[in-house]
Write a protein that holds these residues in place. Structure first.
Motif, PDB file in Angstrom:
ATOM      1  N   HIS A  64      -9.334  60.440 -23.264  1.00  0.00           N
ATOM      2  CA  HIS A  64      -8.093  59.918 -23.842  1.00  0.00           C
ATOM      3  C   HIS A  64      -8.367  59.464 -25.268  1.00  0.00           C
ATOM      4  O   HIS A  64      -9.312  58.695 -25.489  1.00  0.00           O
ATOM      5  CB  HIS A  64      -7.591  58.717 -23.037  1.00  0.00           C
ATOM      6  CG  HIS A  64      -7.366  59.003 -21.593  1.00  0.00           C
ATOM      7  ND1 HIS A  64      -8.393  59.096 -20.683  1.00  0.00           N
ATOM      8  CD2 HIS A  64      -6.238  59.220 -20.905  1.00  0.00           C
ATOM      9  CE1 HIS A  64      -7.890  59.361 -19.495  1.00  0.00           C
ATOM     10  NE2 HIS A  64      -6.586  59.435 -19.596  1.00  0.00           N
ATOM     11  N   PHE A  65      -7.552  59.898 -26.210  1.00  0.00           N
ATOM     12  CA  PHE A  65      -7.693  59.526 -27.617  1.00  0.00           C
ATOM     13  C   PHE A  65      -6.369  58.935 -28.091  1.00  0.00           C
ATOM     14  O   PHE A  65      -5.349  59.627 -28.084  1.00  0.00           O
ATOM     15  CB  PHE A  65      -8.012  60.757 -28.477  1.00  0.00           C
ATOM     16  CG  PHE A  65      -9.266  61.475 -28.055  1.00  0.00           C
ATOM     17  CD1 PHE A  65     -10.497  61.138 -28.590  1.00  0.00           C
ATOM     18  CD2 PHE A  65      -9.207  62.504 -27.116  1.00  0.00           C
ATOM     19  CE1 PHE A  65     -11.646  61.804 -28.202  1.00  0.00           C
ATOM     20  CE2 PHE A  65     -10.355  63.181 -26.728  1.00  0.00           C
ATOM     21  CZ  PHE A  65     -11.579  62.834 -27.265  1.00  0.00           C
ATOM     22  N   LEU A  66      -6.365  57.675 -28.497  1.00  0.00           N
ATOM     23  CA  LEU A  66      -5.150  57.058 -29.016  1.00  0.00           C
ATOM     24  C   LEU A  66      -4.865  57.622 -30.408  1.00  0.00           C
ATOM     25  O   LEU A  66      -5.707  57.557 -31.296  1.00  0.00           O
ATOM     26  CB  LEU A  66      -5.301  55.540 -29.093  1.00  0.00           C
ATOM     27  CG  LEU A  66      -4.066  54.796 -29.605  1.00  0.00           C
ATOM     28  CD1 LEU A  66      -2.883  54.964 -28.659  1.00  0.00           C
ATOM     29  CD2 LEU A  66      -4.384  53.326 -29.809  1.00  0.00           C
ATOM     30  N   ILE A  67      -3.654  58.171 -30.579  1.00  0.00           N
ATOM     31  CA  ILE A  67      -3.250  58.772 -31.851  1.00  0.00           C
ATOM     32  C   ILE A  67      -2.375  57.820 -32.656  1.00  0.00           C
ATOM     33  O   ILE A  67      -2.538  57.676 -33.862  1.00  0.00           O
ATOM     34  CB  ILE A  67      -2.493  60.095 -31.599  1.00  0.00           C
ATOM     35  CG1 ILE A  67      -3.442  61.109 -30.962  1.00  0.00           C
ATOM     36  CG2 ILE A  67      -1.902  60.637 -32.888  1.00  0.00           C
ATOM     37  CD1 ILE A  67      -2.754  62.385 -30.524  1.00  0.00           C
ATOM     38  N   ASP A  68      -1.421  57.166 -31.972  1.00  0.00           N
ATOM     39  CA  ASP A  68      -0.475  56.298 -32.678  1.00  0.00           C
ATOM     40  C   ASP A  68       0.008  55.210 -31.737  1.00  0.00           C
ATOM     41  O   ASP A  68       0.131  55.416 -30.530  1.00  0.00           O
ATOM     42  CB  ASP A  68       0.714  57.123 -33.184  1.00  0.00           C
ATOM     43  CG  ASP A  68       1.614  56.340 -34.128  1.00  0.00           C
ATOM     44  OD1 ASP A  68       1.111  55.810 -35.135  1.00  0.00           O
ATOM     45  OD2 ASP A  68       2.821  56.237 -33.844  1.00  0.00           O
ATOM     46  N   GLY A  69       0.317  54.048 -32.309  1.00  0.00           N
ATOM     47  CA  GLY A  69       0.886  52.960 -31.524  1.00  0.00           C
ATOM     48  C   GLY A  69      -0.175  52.167 -30.798  1.00  0.00           C
ATOM     49  O   GLY A  69      -1.312  52.062 -31.227  1.00  0.00           O
ATOM     50  N   THR A  86      -9.459  48.710 -19.751  1.00  0.00           N
ATOM     51  CA  THR A  86      -9.814  49.100 -21.109  1.00  0.00           C
ATOM     52  C   THR A  86      -8.552  49.085 -21.949  1.00  0.00           C
ATOM     53  O   THR A  86      -7.528  49.630 -21.527  1.00  0.00           O
ATOM     54  CB  THR A  86     -10.428  50.522 -21.152  1.00  0.00           C
ATOM     55  OG1 THR A  86     -11.552  50.572 -20.267  1.00  0.00           O
ATOM     56  CG2 THR A  86     -10.862  50.894 -22.555  1.00  0.00           C
ATOM     57  N   VAL A  87      -8.614  48.487 -23.112  1.00  0.00           N
ATOM     58  CA  VAL A  87      -7.482  48.473 -24.035  1.00  0.00           C
ATOM     59  C   VAL A  87      -7.791  49.419 -25.181  1.00  0.00           C
ATOM     60  O   VAL A  87      -8.853  49.336 -25.807  1.00  0.00           O
ATOM     61  CB  VAL A  87      -7.213  47.048 -24.565  1.00  0.00           C
ATOM     62  CG1 VAL A  87      -6.100  47.067 -25.609  1.00  0.00           C
ATOM     63  CG2 VAL A  87      -6.836  46.127 -23.409  1.00  0.00           C
ATOM     64  N   LEU A  88      -6.851  50.343 -25.428  1.00  0.00           N
ATOM     65  CA  LEU A  88      -6.935  51.234 -26.587  1.00  0.00           C
ATOM     66  C   LEU A  88      -5.965  50.716 -27.630  1.00  0.00           C
ATOM     67  O   LEU A  88      -4.800  50.477 -27.337  1.00  0.00           O
ATOM     68  CB  LEU A  88      -6.556  52.673 -26.217  1.00  0.00           C
ATOM     69  CG  LEU A  88      -7.421  53.377 -25.169  1.00  0.00           C
ATOM     70  CD1 LEU A  88      -6.957  54.823 -25.007  1.00  0.00           C
ATOM     71  CD2 LEU A  88      -8.886  53.328 -25.522  1.00  0.00           C
ATOM     72  N   GLY A  89      -6.442  50.531 -28.850  1.00  0.00           N
ATOM     73  CA  GLY A  89      -5.582  50.039 -29.927  1.00  0.00           C
ATOM     74  C   GLY A  89      -6.371  49.836 -31.195  1.00  0.00           C
ATOM     75  O   GLY A  89      -7.597  49.965 -31.214  1.00  0.00           O
ATOM     76  N   ALA A  90      -5.676  49.509 -32.265  1.00  0.00           N
ATOM     77  CA  ALA A  90      -6.293  49.366 -33.581  1.00  0.00           C
ATOM     78  C   ALA A  90      -7.412  48.338 -33.578  1.00  0.00           C
ATOM     79  O   ALA A  90      -8.411  48.504 -34.275  1.00  0.00           O
ATOM     80  CB  ALA A  90      -5.234  49.001 -34.620  1.00  0.00           C
ATOM     81  N   GLU A  93     -10.795  49.661 -28.590  1.00  0.00           N
ATOM     82  CA  GLU A  93     -11.267  51.037 -28.446  1.00  0.00           C
ATOM     83  C   GLU A  93     -10.177  52.019 -28.862  1.00  0.00           C
ATOM     84  O   GLU A  93      -8.993  51.708 -28.784  1.00  0.00           O
ATOM     85  CB  GLU A  93     -11.654  51.307 -26.984  1.00  0.00           C
ATOM     86  CG  GLU A  93     -12.769  50.442 -26.455  1.00  0.00           C
ATOM     87  CD  GLU A  93     -14.110  50.748 -27.090  1.00  0.00           C
ATOM     88  OE1 GLU A  93     -14.392  51.918 -27.377  1.00  0.00           O
ATOM     89  OE2 GLU A  93     -14.868  49.795 -27.308  1.00  0.00           O
ATOM     90  N   ARG A  94     -10.549  53.215 -29.265  1.00  0.00           N
ATOM     91  CA  ARG A  94      -9.591  54.282 -29.584  1.00  0.00           C
ATOM     92  C   ARG A  94      -9.801  55.486 -28.665  1.00  0.00           C
ATOM     93  O   ARG A  94      -9.092  56.471 -28.754  1.00  0.00           O
ATOM     94  CB  ARG A  94      -9.717  54.708 -31.039  1.00  0.00           C
ATOM     95  CG  ARG A  94      -9.639  53.558 -31.993  1.00  0.00           C
ATOM     96  CD  ARG A  94      -8.520  53.375 -32.895  1.00  0.00           C
ATOM     97  NE  ARG A  94      -7.602  54.382 -33.243  1.00  0.00           N
ATOM     98  CZ  ARG A  94      -6.320  54.118 -33.421  1.00  0.00           C
ATOM     99  NH1 ARG A  94      -5.850  52.902 -33.233  1.00  0.00           N
ATOM    100  NH2 ARG A  94      -5.502  55.052 -33.792  1.00  0.00           N
ATOM    101  N   PHE A  95     -10.807  55.400 -27.780  1.00  0.00           N
ATOM    102  CA  PHE A  95     -11.198  56.507 -26.932  1.00  0.00           C
ATOM    103  C   PHE A  95     -11.581  55.971 -25.553  1.00  0.00           C
ATOM    104  O   PHE A  95     -12.175  54.900 -25.445  1.00  0.00           O
ATOM    105  CB  PHE A  95     -12.405  57.213 -27.560  1.00  0.00           C
ATOM    106  CG  PHE A  95     -13.166  58.095 -26.619  1.00  0.00           C
ATOM    107  CD1 PHE A  95     -12.729  59.367 -26.342  1.00  0.00           C
ATOM    108  CD2 PHE A  95     -14.321  57.635 -25.997  1.00  0.00           C
ATOM    109  CE1 PHE A  95     -13.436  60.183 -25.462  1.00  0.00           C
ATOM    110  CE2 PHE A  95     -15.028  58.445 -25.120  1.00  0.00           C
ATOM    111  CZ  PHE A  95     -14.580  59.718 -24.858  1.00  0.00           C
ATOM    112  N   LEU A  96     -11.232  56.735 -24.518  1.00  0.00           N
ATOM    113  CA  LEU A  96     -11.601  56.361 -23.154  1.00  0.00           C
ATOM    114  C   LEU A  96     -11.912  57.613 -22.354  1.00  0.00           C
ATOM    115  O   LEU A  96     -11.140  58.574 -22.363  1.00  0.00           O
ATOM    116  CB  LEU A  96     -10.451  55.604 -22.473  1.00  0.00           C
ATOM    117  CG  LEU A  96     -10.617  55.290 -20.989  1.00  0.00           C
ATOM    118  CD1 LEU A  96     -11.756  54.302 -20.754  1.00  0.00           C
ATOM    119  CD2 LEU A  96      -9.313  54.772 -20.404  1.00  0.00           C
TER     120      LEU A  96
END
Length: 154
Positions: A64-69, A86-90, A93-96
């Protein structure tokens, strides 16, 4: 906020949110459950109308790769029944990576209005490899049932 649903041609997803497959490898590989593309990829969006995804698992690994938001919280359960968050955000993490056969669900958190993710599945996604959690899973995992209950489809 950009209208990602229109911009990317996303459709409602059975897991919650919206998606569109963006890649299917032309190369296949044999698995114990039959041939699968070596990889597939989707865009996946949660927004204020669809702020969470249902608990499910797949036989394949999913990146999983966070692109936006975001931020987006992922709740995963390993085969031993241990809960992970796991939290993805600015600011996080940006990857899971979610290994095959781990349960997973996701939701907007921290006041997020949307979260756009690219997912890569390897071996590639096939509906025969996918399973939604049922209430029976909550009985099997009583030590974390309360934390998972909101992610299980009725």
């Amino acid at each position: 906020m950009k209208d990602w649903t229109a911009a990317l041609g996303l459709e409602p997803h059975g897991e919650g949110g919206y998606f569109r497959r963006i890649y299917t490898s032309p190369h296949s590989m044999q698995t114990e459950h039959g041939p699968r593309p070596s990889a597939t990829s989707i865009h996946y969006l949660l927004d204020e109308k669809q702020p969470s995804g249902h608990l499910h698992r797949n036989r394949s690994d999913i990146l999983h790769f966070l692109i936006d938001g975001g931020p987006l919280e992922y709740v995963t359960v390993d085969p031993d029944g241990e809960l992970h968050r796991t939290v993805l955000g600015a600011e996080a993490e940006r990857f899971l990576l979610v290994p095959g056969m781990w349960w997973k669900a996701s939701r907007l958190t921290g006041g997020a209005t949307h979260g756009l993710v690219a997912e890569v599945v390897t071996p590639g996604f096939d509906y025969a490899d996918h399973e939604f959690a049922t209430r029976d899973l909550l009985d099997e995992l009583p030590h974390i049932a309360q934390e998972l209950a909101g992610f299980v489809r009725a």
